[in-house]
Motif scaffolding. Structure first.
Motif, PDB file in Angstrom:
ATOM      1  N   ILE A  29      73.766 121.423  66.428  1.00 37.66           N
ATOM      2  CA  ILE A  29      72.646 121.763  65.421  1.00 37.66           C
ATOM      3  C   ILE A  29      73.527 121.153  64.727  1.00 37.66           C
ATOM      4  O   ILE A  29      73.310 120.156  63.543  1.00 37.66           O
ATOM      5  CB  ILE A  29      72.337 123.227  64.831  1.00 37.66           C
ATOM      6  CG1 ILE A  29      71.822 123.898  66.429  1.00 37.66           C
ATOM      7  CG2 ILE A  29      71.753 124.144  64.379  1.00 37.66           C
ATOM      8  CD1 ILE A  29      71.283 125.606  66.654  1.00 37.66           C
ATOM      9  N   THR A  30      74.776 122.266  63.917  1.00 37.86           N
ATOM     10  CA  THR A  30      75.819 121.554  62.906  1.00 37.86           C
ATOM     11  C   THR A  30      75.617 119.951  62.335  1.00 37.86           C
ATOM     12  O   THR A  30      75.318 119.360  61.224  1.00 37.86           O
ATOM     13  CB  THR A  30      76.826 122.022  63.391  1.00 37.86           C
ATOM     14  OG1 THR A  30      76.551 123.701  63.492  1.00 37.86           O
ATOM     15  CG2 THR A  30      77.874 121.930  61.603  1.00 37.86           C
ATOM     16  N   VAL A  60      68.233 123.530  54.201  1.00 41.74           N
ATOM     17  CA  VAL A  60      69.198 123.399  55.210  1.00 41.74           C
ATOM     18  C   VAL A  60      68.363 124.803  56.042  1.00 41.74           C
ATOM     19  O   VAL A  60      68.261 124.868  57.817  1.00 41.74           O
ATOM     20  CB  VAL A  60      70.035 122.919  55.320  1.00 41.74           C
ATOM     21  CG1 VAL A  60      70.934 122.870  57.197  1.00 41.74           C
ATOM     22  CG2 VAL A  60      69.497 121.663  55.091  1.00 41.74           C
ATOM     23  N   THR A  61      68.980 126.259  55.489  1.00 42.77           N
ATOM     24  CA  THR A  61      69.204 127.593  56.460  1.00 42.77           C
ATOM     25  C   THR A  61      68.234 128.028  56.958  1.00 42.77           C
ATOM     26  O   THR A  61      68.202 128.241  57.830  1.00 42.77           O
ATOM     27  CB  THR A  61      70.176 128.031  55.150  1.00 42.77           C
ATOM     28  OG1 THR A  61      71.352 128.116  54.913  1.00 42.77           O
ATOM     29  CG2 THR A  61      70.720 129.723  55.875  1.00 42.77           C
ATOM     30  N   LEU A  62      66.848 127.368  56.227  1.00 37.12           N
ATOM     31  CA  LEU A  62      66.285 128.034  56.410  1.00 37.12           C
ATOM     32  C   LEU A  62      65.550 127.692  57.275  1.00 37.12           C
ATOM     33  O   LEU A  62      64.423 127.608  58.369  1.00 37.12           O
ATOM     34  CB  LEU A  62      64.394 128.084  54.601  1.00 37.12           C
ATOM     35  CG  LEU A  62      63.453 128.977  55.079  1.00 37.12           C
ATOM     36  CD1 LEU A  62      63.190 129.611  56.094  1.00 37.12           C
ATOM     37  CD2 LEU A  62      62.577 128.603  54.283  1.00 37.12           C
ATOM     38  N   TRP A  63      65.355 126.162  57.834  1.00 35.53           N
ATOM     39  CA  TRP A  63      65.167 124.771  58.231  1.00 35.53           C
ATOM     40  C   TRP A  63      65.601 125.988  59.813  1.00 35.53           C
ATOM     41  O   TRP A  63      65.156 125.562  61.260  1.00 35.53           O
ATOM     42  CB  TRP A  63      65.064 124.031  58.313  1.00 35.53           C
ATOM     43  CG  TRP A  63      64.643 123.136  59.261  1.00 35.53           C
ATOM     44  CD1 TRP A  63      63.247 122.218  59.674  1.00 35.53           C
ATOM     45  CD2 TRP A  63      65.520 122.580  60.589  1.00 35.53           C
ATOM     46  NE1 TRP A  63      63.197 121.631  61.073  1.00 35.53           N
ATOM     47  CE2 TRP A  63      64.769 121.782  61.244  1.00 35.53           C
ATOM     48  CE3 TRP A  63      66.927 122.794  60.822  1.00 35.53           C
ATOM     49  CZ2 TRP A  63      65.057 121.168  62.367  1.00 35.53           C
ATOM     50  CZ3 TRP A  63      67.410 121.597  61.820  1.00 35.53           C
ATOM     51  CH2 TRP A  63      66.421 121.147  62.508  1.00 35.53           C
ATOM     52  N   ASN A  64      66.821 126.187  59.135  1.00 35.28           N
ATOM     53  CA  ASN A  64      67.828 126.602  61.141  1.00 35.28           C
ATOM     54  C   ASN A  64      66.749 127.991  61.876  1.00 35.28           C
ATOM     55  O   ASN A  64      67.316 128.198  62.884  1.00 35.28           O
ATOM     56  CB  ASN A  64      68.884 126.344  60.116  1.00 35.28           C
ATOM     57  CG  ASN A  64      70.166 127.398  61.516  1.00 35.28           C
ATOM     58  OD1 ASN A  64      69.734 126.781  62.636  1.00 35.28           O
ATOM     59  ND2 ASN A  64      71.657 127.945  61.398  1.00 35.28           N
ATOM     60  N   THR A 107      70.208 137.201  69.910  1.00 38.81           N
ATOM     61  CA  THR A 107      71.202 135.831  69.333  1.00 38.81           C
ATOM     62  C   THR A 107      70.786 134.814  68.677  1.00 38.81           C
ATOM     63  O   THR A 107      72.152 133.878  67.979  1.00 38.81           O
ATOM     64  CB  THR A 107      70.851 135.363  71.245  1.00 38.81           C
ATOM     65  OG1 THR A 107      70.143 135.962  71.633  1.00 38.81           O
ATOM     66  CG2 THR A 107      71.549 133.635  71.788  1.00 38.81           C
ATOM     67  N   ILE A 108      69.674 135.054  67.753  1.00 37.26           N
ATOM     68  CA  ILE A 108      69.397 134.424  66.978  1.00 37.26           C
ATOM     69  C   ILE A 108      70.343 134.496  65.743  1.00 37.26           C
ATOM     70  O   ILE A 108      70.778 133.449  64.862  1.00 37.26           O
ATOM     71  CB  ILE A 108      67.988 134.053  66.414  1.00 37.26           C
ATOM     72  CG1 ILE A 108      66.582 133.490  67.454  1.00 37.26           C
ATOM     73  CG2 ILE A 108      67.583 133.668  65.681  1.00 37.26           C
ATOM     74  CD1 ILE A 108      65.141 133.871  67.588  1.00 37.26           C
ATOM     75  N   THR A 116      75.109 128.675  59.159  1.00 35.12           N
ATOM     76  CA  THR A 116      75.487 129.226  58.293  1.00 35.12           C
ATOM     77  C   THR A 116      76.385 128.719  57.253  1.00 35.12           C
ATOM     78  O   THR A 116      76.613 127.743  56.476  1.00 35.12           O
ATOM     79  CB  THR A 116      74.864 130.282  57.834  1.00 35.12           C
ATOM     80  OG1 THR A 116      73.790 130.719  58.631  1.00 35.12           O
ATOM     81  CG2 THR A 116      73.908 130.471  56.624  1.00 35.12           C
ATOM     82  N   PRO A 117      78.040 129.453  57.369  1.00 33.84           N
ATOM     83  CA  PRO A 117      79.122 129.296  57.228  1.00 33.84           C
ATOM     84  C   PRO A 117      79.301 127.154  57.324  1.00 33.84           C
ATOM     85  O   PRO A 117      80.038 127.080  56.043  1.00 33.84           O
ATOM     86  CB  PRO A 117      80.497 129.861  57.820  1.00 33.84           C
ATOM     87  CG  PRO A 117      79.134 130.776  58.183  1.00 33.84           C
ATOM     88  CD  PRO A 117      77.754 130.105  58.775  1.00 33.84           C
ATOM     89  N   LEU A 118      78.925 126.943  58.307  1.00 30.54           N
ATOM     90  CA  LEU A 118      79.587 125.946  58.585  1.00 30.54           C
ATOM     91  C   LEU A 118      78.859 124.634  57.316  1.00 30.54           C
ATOM     92  O   LEU A 118      79.177 123.720  57.575  1.00 30.54           O
ATOM     93  CB  LEU A 118      79.037 125.489  59.850  1.00 30.54           C
ATOM     94  CG  LEU A 118      79.977 125.128  60.539  1.00 30.54           C
ATOM     95  CD1 LEU A 118      79.673 125.623  62.424  1.00 30.54           C
ATOM     96  CD2 LEU A 118      81.517 125.266  61.011  1.00 30.54           C
TER      97      LEU A 118
END
Lengths: 266, 266
Positions: A29-30, A60-64, A107-108, A116-118
Motif C-alpha cells: 500500500i505504502t 491519502v489516509t482517508l482513501w486508505n 485487521t483494518i 499512516t505514519p509511513l
C-alpha cells in the motif's frame, strides 16, 4: 460480549498467522501510494508544497481507510469466506456472518495504524515540511470516525451482495480510484472544477473528508460546517443501517432458503 | 518448455475470454493510473511545471507510456509468482515440481506468454490516445516502446522467477512478495525523475530493469541523433541485465527447488 471475544481473537490470530503477508501488504500500500503521490506533487509549484501537504496526507489516509476496508471486508468475504464455504459453517455454529466480517475492523485498524505514519513520513519528505497533524482534533476525529463507519458499511453492503451474486473485483478497484479523485476525498470540494463539485457532494465520503480537512488544516468546508457535520453523521448512520438490514435479510431469509449465491435454487 | 509456454498462452487467452471484467480492467488501468496522477496534479498545480521538471513535451503521452511500462511489469511478476501460489492453493504444485522439466525453465515458460501478451494489451489500449495526441508518428514511437518493453521483460522475467521461487520455501500460502512490484516501480521513477528519491534508493534503481525501460521510453519520445546513441546504451544495459538476471534465476531457483523437493511444499 461473549460472542465478540472469539471473533476478535480469530482476526488477531489470523493476522499473526499471516504476519509476512500482513507486513507485505503494508509495504505494498505504502509503495503504491508513494508512486502516485510523488508523481502528482511534481505538478505543484515548489512554494505551494508546504500548504498542499496536509490535504494530500489526509486525503491519502482517508482513501486508505476506504480501500483497506473494501479489500479486507468485501474482498476477503468474496475470495475467502464465501469461496471456502465458511458462511454455512458459521451459521451452523450460530455465528452471524455479519459479526465475523465486521470483526475484520481489527485487521483494518492494525493495517491503517501501520501505514499512516509511513504516509506522514512520505508526504513530509515529498513536500519538504513537517506539517501539524491537526488544528482542531475533535473535528478531525469526528470526520475520521464517520468516514470509517461509511467505509465499513459500504464494504459490508458489498459483502452482502457477494452472498447472493458475483461482485467483479477489478471494478471495485476502479470505483475506489474514482471516489478518490472526483469524490472530494483527495482534494477539497472547493478546489474541484465546476460540475465535479456536484459529483463530489453526491459522494458520501466527501462530507466526512470536508470535516476532516477542517479539523486538520482549518480549511472551511464547501458547504457550511454545521451542514457537513450533520450530513456526514446522518449518512454514516444510514449506510450502517442499510448494511445491517441487508445482511439480516440475506442471512435470515435468502441464504436459509436458497443457500449462498443461490446454489440451493439449482 | 515450448509446450508449457503454448499451454500457458492458451490458458491466458481463455482466462481473458472468460473474465471479461479483467480484460476491461487491463484496458482501463493505464488510463486510470494517468487520471489519478494527472487529476491530482491538475487540481493542485499545472502540467507545464510537470513537463518542465520531467523534460517531456507532452505529459499525457509520457504518462500513458510510463503506465504501459508499469502495468506490464506488474503483470509479469504477478503472473510468474502467481503461478507458484495458484498451484499451491490448488494442491498441484507438488506434482508440477516432480515433472521432468527443470523448475527454472518451467517458471520462465509460465511467464513468457504474459511477457508478450500483457504489453500488447496495454499498448493497444493506449493507442487511441497516442493517435489523438501525436498522430501516426506517435503510433510508430509506441510500437518502438512496445519492443523496448519486451526487452525489459526479459530481465524482469528472471527477477520474477527468483521471487516465485521464494514462495516455494516460505511457509505462508499468500502472496508475500507482491510489494516487490510497487517497490521496483517506485525506484524506477515511472512518473517522476529518480533524482527526487533518497540517495540509497537511487543506487538501488541502477539495478532495476524497469528504470531503463522508462528511460528508453523517454528517449524514444524525443528521438534525435544524440538520444539515439543514448537509447542504444540503455538497450545494451537491458540486454546485459537480461542475461545476468536469468542466469542468477537458474542458479538460485535450482537450489530452492532442491530444498523444496527435499522438504516438500505445503
Amino acid at each position: 460480549m461473549s460472542r465478540l471475544r472469539p471473533i476478535v481473537y480469530l482476526h488477531l490470530l489470523r493476522t499473526w498467522r499471516y504476519k509476512y503477508s500482513f507486513l507485505n501488504s503494508t509495504l505494498n500500500i505504502t509503495f503504491w501510494i508513494a508512486i502516485f503521490i510523488l508523481g502528482a506533487l511534481l505538478f505543484v509549484p515548489k512554494e505551494e508544497l508546504p500548504t498542499t501537504g496536509p490535504y494530500v496526507f489526509w486525503g491519502v489516509t482517508l482513501w486508505n481507510i476506504i480501500s483497506t476496508s473494501v479489500w479486507y471486508i468485501a474482498g476477503w468475504s468474496i475470495w475467502f469466506f464465501v469461496s471456502l464455504g465458511l458462511v454455512e459453517d458459521h451459521m451452523l455454529h450460530n455465528t452471524r456472518t455479519l459479526h465475523v466480517l465486521a470483526g475484520r475492523l481489527v485487521t483494518i485498524a492494525t493495517q491503517i495504524a501501520m501505514v499512516t505514519p509511513l504516509m506522514y513520513l512520505l508526504v513530509s519528505y515529498a513536500t519538504g515540511t513537517r506539517f501539524p497533524l491537526a488544528t482542531k482534533p475533535l473535528f478531525l476525529l469526528y470526520g475520521l470516525g464517520t468516514a470509517t463507519v461509511m467505509a465499513v458499511s459500504y464494504s459490508l453492503i458489498l459483502s452482502a451482495i457477494s452472498l447472493r451474486t458475483g461482485v467483479p473485483g477489478p471494478l471495485i478497484d476502479i470505483t475506489n480510484f474514482l471516489i478518490f479523485i472526483v469524490g472530494g476525498v483527495a482534494v477539497p470540494v472547493s478546489m474541484l472544477p465546476g460540475p465535479l463539485k456536484t459529483v463530489a457532494i453526491a459522494v458520501p465520503y466527501s462530507h466526512a473528508a470536508e470535516v476532516m480537512r477542517y479539523g486538520a488544516a482549518g480549511l472551511e468546508p464547501y458547504l457550511p460546517l454545521g451542514t457537513e457535520i450533520i450530513l456526514s453523521g446522518v449518512i454514516a448512520a444510514a449506510m450502517a443501517a442499510v448494511a445491517y438490514v441487508l445482511f439480516s435479510y440475506l442471512e435470515n431469509k435468502y441464504i436459509r432458503i436458497h443457500g449462498v449465491r443461490g446454489v440451493g435454487r439449482m | 518448455m515450448i509446450d508449457i509456454a503454448r499451454a500457458e498462452f492458451f490458458a491466458n487467452l481463455y482466462w481473458m475470454k472468460n473474465n471479461k471484467g479483467l480484460l476491461v480492467a487491463m484496458v482501463l488501468w493505464p488510463y486510470i493510473m494517468v487520471a489519478l496522477v494527472m487529476g491530482l496534479g491538475y487540481i493542485f498545480g499545472s502540467p507545464e511545471i510537470y513537463a518542465a521538471r520531467m523534460g517531456v513535451r507532452n505529459p499525457v503521452l509520457f504518462m500513458l507510456s510510463a503506465s504501459v511500462v508499469a502495468m506490464s511489469s506488474v503483470t509479469i511478476i504477478d503472473t510468474v509468482a502467481g503461478y507458484t501460489l495458484y498451484n499451491r492453493w490448488l494442491g498441484t504444485l507438488n506434482y508440477i515440481l516432480l515433472t521432468p522439466i527443470r523448475t527454472p525453465r518451467l517458471l520462465i515458460a509460465a511467464g513468457l506468454p504474459t511477457a508478450l501478451f500483457s504489453p500488447a494489451v496495454t499498448v493497444s489500449s493506449v493507442m487511441p490516445a497516442v493517435l489523438y495526441f501525436e498522430g501516426l508518428s506517435g503510433l510508430v514511437n509506441l510500437v518502438l516502446i512496445y519492443f523496448i518493453i519486451i526487452l525489459g521483460m526479459v530481465p524482469l522475467l528472471g527477477i520474477s522467477v527468483i521471487a516465485a521461487s521464494l514462495l516455494l520455501i516460505v511457509k505462508e500460502e499468500s502472496n508475500i512478495i507482491n510489494s516487490l512490484v510497487p517497490f521496483l516501480l517506485l525506484v524506477s521513477g515511472v512518473f517522476y525523475p529518480v533524482g527526487i528519491l533518497p540517495h540509497a534508493l537511487q543506487l538501488v534503481a541502477r539495478a532495476v530493469p524497469v528504470k531503463y525501460v522508462v528511460d528508453a521510453a523517454k528517449l524514444v519520445s524525443a528521438l534525435s541523433t544524440e538520444t539515439g546513441a543514448a537509447l542504444f546504451t540503455v538497450l545494451y544495459i537491458l540486454a546485459l541485465m537480461g542475461v545476468t538476471y536469468n542466469l542468477a534465476a537458474f542458479l538460485f531457483v535450482g537450489r530452492v527447488d532442491a530444498k523444496a523437493k527435499a522438504k516438500g511444499v505445503d
